[in-house]
Design a protein around this motif. Sequence first.
Motif, mmCIF file in Angstrom:
data_model
loop_
_atom_site.group_PDB
_atom_site.id
_atom_site.type_symbol
_atom_site.label_atom_id
_atom_site.label_comp_id
_atom_site.label_asym_id
_atom_site.label_seq_id
_atom_site.Cartn_x
_atom_site.Cartn_y
_atom_site.Cartn_z
ATOM 1 N N MET A 1 0.859 -1.197 0.000
ATOM 2 C CA MET A 1 0.000 0.000 0.000
ATOM 3 C C MET A 1 0.885 1.233 0.000
ATOM 4 S SD MET A 1 -3.071 0.905 2.659
ATOM 5 C CE MET A 1 -1.986 1.039 4.072
ATOM 6 N N SER A 2 0.608 2.183 -0.844
ATOM 7 C CA SER A 2 1.436 3.368 -0.958
ATOM 8 C C SER A 2 1.201 4.312 0.198
ATOM 9 C CB SER A 2 1.138 4.085 -2.279
ATOM 10 O OG SER A 2 -0.138 4.662 -2.245
ATOM 11 N N ALA A 3 2.077 5.292 0.322
ATOM 12 C CA ALA A 3 1.936 6.300 1.370
ATOM 13 C C ALA A 3 0.803 7.251 1.031
ATOM 14 C CB ALA A 3 3.252 7.079 1.504
ATOM 15 N N PRO A 4 0.318 8.003 2.052
ATOM 16 C CA PRO A 4 -0.742 8.971 1.779
ATOM 17 C C PRO A 4 -0.294 10.011 0.777
ATOM 18 C CG PRO A 4 -0.533 8.559 4.140
ATOM 19 C CD PRO A 4 0.630 7.904 3.475
ATOM 20 N N SER A 5 -1.228 10.473 -0.028
ATOM 21 C CA SER A 5 -0.942 11.533 -0.989
ATOM 22 C C SER A 5 -0.970 12.873 -0.280
ATOM 23 C CB SER A 5 -1.992 11.515 -2.104
ATOM 24 O OG SER A 5 -3.253 11.894 -1.589
ATOM 25 N N ALA A 6 -0.709 13.936 -1.035
ATOM 26 C CA ALA A 6 -0.700 15.274 -0.442
ATOM 27 C C ALA A 6 -2.039 15.631 0.152
ATOM 28 C CB ALA A 6 -0.287 16.304 -1.504
ATOM 29 N N SER A 7 -3.122 15.085 -0.390
ATOM 30 C CA SER A 7 -4.453 15.399 0.115
ATOM 31 C C SER A 7 -4.846 14.539 1.293
ATOM 32 C CB SER A 7 -5.489 15.203 -1.011
ATOM 33 O OG SER A 7 -5.536 13.848 -1.400
ATOM 34 N N GLY A 8 -3.961 13.588 1.679
ATOM 35 C CA GLY A 8 -4.277 12.726 2.806
ATOM 36 C C GLY A 8 -4.866 11.395 2.391
ATOM 37 N N SER A 9 -5.184 11.233 1.112
ATOM 38 C CA SER A 9 -5.749 9.990 0.639
ATOM 39 C C SER A 9 -4.644 8.957 0.443
ATOM 40 C CB SER A 9 -6.502 10.200 -0.674
ATOM 41 O OG SER A 9 -7.607 11.065 -0.465
ATOM 42 N N LEU B 1 -4.246 2.828 -3.314
ATOM 43 C CA LEU B 1 -3.938 1.422 -3.144
ATOM 44 C C LEU B 1 -3.126 0.914 -4.334
ATOM 45 C CD1 LEU B 1 -7.279 -0.080 -1.789
ATOM 46 C CD2 LEU B 1 -5.450 1.094 -0.556
ATOM 47 N N ASP B 2 -2.160 0.040 -4.058
ATOM 48 C CA ASP B 2 -1.434 -0.566 -5.167
ATOM 49 C C ASP B 2 -2.287 -1.691 -5.753
ATOM 50 O OD1 ASP B 2 -1.086 -2.960 -3.726
ATOM 51 O OD2 ASP B 2 0.876 -2.354 -2.978
ATOM 52 N N PRO B 3 -1.898 -2.252 -6.900
ATOM 53 C CA PRO B 3 -2.741 -3.256 -7.565
ATOM 54 C C PRO B 3 -3.073 -4.460 -6.691
ATOM 55 C CG PRO B 3 -1.082 -2.435 -9.091
ATOM 56 C CD PRO B 3 -0.752 -1.853 -7.748
ATOM 57 N N VAL B 4 -2.148 -4.901 -5.858
ATOM 58 C CA VAL B 4 -2.430 -6.058 -5.008
ATOM 59 C C VAL B 4 -3.479 -5.714 -3.960
ATOM 60 C CG1 VAL B 4 -1.458 -7.683 -3.332
ATOM 61 C CG2 VAL B 4 -0.160 -7.079 -5.387
ATOM 62 N N ASP B 5 -3.391 -4.518 -3.356
ATOM 63 C CA ASP B 5 -4.402 -4.092 -2.389
ATOM 64 C C ASP B 5 -5.779 -4.037 -3.058
ATOM 65 O OD1 ASP B 5 -2.705 -3.787 -0.182
ATOM 66 O OD2 ASP B 5 -2.111 -1.773 -0.825
#
Length: 350
Positions: A1-9, A12-16
């Motif tokens: 799972m990737s880190a939160p984006s600038a907006s806080g969202s 999800l990576d493809p496996v998630d």
Amino acid sequence: MSAPSASGSVVLDPVDEQIVHALQIAPRVGFARLGEVLEIGETTAARRYRRLRRSGLVRVTLAVDPAALGLTVWHARIRCRPEGAEVVAEALSRRDDVSWVAVDASGWEVTCSVRSTAGDEAQRLITRQLPKSQSVLDVEVAALLHTFVGGSATDWAAWSTPLSAAQQEALAPDTPPVASAGDVATTVRPEDRAVLDALARDGRTPYAALARLTDSTPGRVRRRVEALLAAGITYFDVDVATAASGIRTVVALWLSVTPGSLARVGTALADHPHVPFAAAVTGRHNLTASLATRGFGDVYDTITTTLADLDGIVGYEVVPVGRRIKFADARVVGDRLAPPEPVRAQRARR
């Protein structure tokens, strides 16, 4: 799972995404089977799922269908003084008989779903308590007549299908054996409550744990849960937080449709990829739906294509949702699902 984006969202990576989609198909799939289908290994599947759940991004629950128990679901539109809308919405979200609470983008209107319960608590809420509130200007109530989409985990996916057809087929649950006379479910029994309460918090609770909770056996608990599912009294649901789905724009559609076109229009909306909920209701509008998209451009496209092509729509209203406070039966904090509250009473979902 990737880190939160600038907006806080969280993107999800493809496996998630595959894990979440797999849960929508088979909410209680074992981690060994999940890892085998996704080719990631049992330990990896378990670790990723637990991280998604712990982060408030996904939750599997078991819900009771009020209609299957002869109860009524009411959709209320509560127009408030702007300074009081948030207070009214927060108070409603803490009630066990209220699901899906939102404040519209203008800050004037609170929308919620209220389930009738024993003792007419819902009726008192709608006809007495809300109208007496100083913050409430008007209450408009519609009874749900028929749900076209929005009653199971497989009704809607938050993104384009990440699983192949072969993977989906491999995850499709086996048809349960024909129940014996003693296992046929016609209603919720008092002895079911503890199991349903536990599954309302976590729909993946192992049957062994449920058996210990009820001083029963795993096989007996499993047969009872499967009987309730087969009878349509309960269903599994998968809540996906907006932080994970990327859904940023939600609007409520209130349509006026001619009687002869109601079923056809409702079915067409149910088939739309951006519509997670659509139902026929009473009141001045006879069909309501939720439209969940990544932007107002998608809303415009839906109105000018899908709705424009459907005969029988004689009027419509589009209400942008500003803040969702309760998502199904899960309270929302920001764009994440809040941790489940302590069990108090069985909760039925729309």
